[in-house]
Design a protein around this motif. Sequence first.
Motif, PDB file in Angstrom:
ATOM      1  N   THR A 102      11.455  52.510 -56.191  1.00 51.47           N
ATOM      2  CA  THR A 102      10.918  53.274 -57.317  1.00 51.47           C
ATOM      3  C   THR A 102       9.774  52.526 -57.979  1.00 51.47           C
ATOM      4  N   GLN A 103       9.903  51.185 -58.093  1.00 49.14           N
ATOM      5  CA  GLN A 103       8.800  50.407 -58.665  1.00 49.14           C
ATOM      6  C   GLN A 103       7.564  50.503 -57.788  1.00 49.14           C
ATOM      7  N   LYS A 161       5.861  53.854 -58.343  1.00 46.27           N
ATOM      8  CA  LYS A 161       5.148  53.921 -59.619  1.00 46.27           C
ATOM      9  C   LYS A 161       3.893  53.050 -59.608  1.00 46.27           C
ATOM     10  N   ARG A 196       1.681  56.099 -61.869  1.00 47.73           N
ATOM     11  CA  ARG A 196       2.308  56.962 -62.869  1.00 47.73           C
ATOM     12  C   ARG A 196       3.766  56.546 -63.058  1.00 47.73           C
ATOM     13  N   GLY A 197       4.262  56.827 -64.259  1.00 48.05           N
ATOM     14  CA  GLY A 197       5.605  56.386 -64.599  1.00 48.05           C
ATOM     15  C   GLY A 197       5.566  55.067 -65.346  1.00 48.05           C
ATOM     16  N   VAL A 253       6.280  51.403 -66.151  1.00 52.01           N
ATOM     17  CA  VAL A 253       6.621  50.177 -65.433  1.00 52.01           C
ATOM     18  C   VAL A 253       7.067  49.131 -66.449  1.00 52.01           C
TER      19      VAL A 253
END
Length: 302
Positions: free
Chosen positions: A238-239, A242, A247-248, A250
């Motif tokens: 997931t890191q 992102k 986006r998202g 961190v």
Amino acid sequence: MPAVSQTRETRFSYDEAFSRNLGWVTQAEQLRLKQARICIAGLGGVGGIYLLTLARLGIGAFTIADFDHFALANFNRQAGATMSSLDQPKTDVMLALARDINPELDIRVFDQGLNAANLESFVEGADVYLDGLDFFALEIRRHLFALCHRKGVPATTVAPLGMGAALLNFVPGGMSFDEYFQLEGESEDEQALRFLVGLSPAMQQMTYLVDPSRVDLEQKRGPSTVIAVQLCSAIAATQVLKLVLGRGDVVAAPRGLHFDAFRNRLRRTWRPGGNRNLLQRLLLGVVKRRLRLKDAGDRIGR
């Protein structure tokens, strides 16, 4: 005449293989993932499953490094450890598994491991570095994180702890690995202890460690579970998503996350100053007593 059966390579279609990702990512973002290069040092507990998870995400290029061979002691947690892979090089086994998912992968292999002479080549072209090194490989880890910091390469570590996973991201312009962990000039035991405490300020796993004698810093050995490794893989992937897609949120050091499946608990951590933080200095003393460490230094606050 019957048609000649197609080989796996001619049957493979990137767009079809990863079409179920769409919806969570756009087609343009999936193409960006295909173009990304992720560097993974160490293909054991977390590193091997990182490679396979990201291959299924559609990452198109990797640089991997490991000098080790699979052994029976790896069976409890490592994705490539099976009877058929026993005594085989981890790079060979994991390369084959990854290419069985995506035969079009661009993979650079460092099968003799990493050293000061090849670190520059290892991180060349990296979009993100994922730390899969053995817990006790602290010297080469420090050099690698420092190089990523200088080059502006995001570097992520997700520690498998007990039955949980603790995340730290080191991002360009943010706090560095050395600033956070404060390992320079310390003994090997002290460095290992600082690394453990820095990775896991919440220390959730310590509440259910039933046999502290199994944590042996001198012999460089500690307990592990596949539960933690699998959790690390999901968090690390997931890191990467992102960081690559931009986006998202961190979470970056000195902030971190620690999810423990055994305790059903997510903890958000914030340690300004890293291991120089007063809470960290107090925690270090608690962990030393819990693990009955006699020789680890007490200079965390200097």
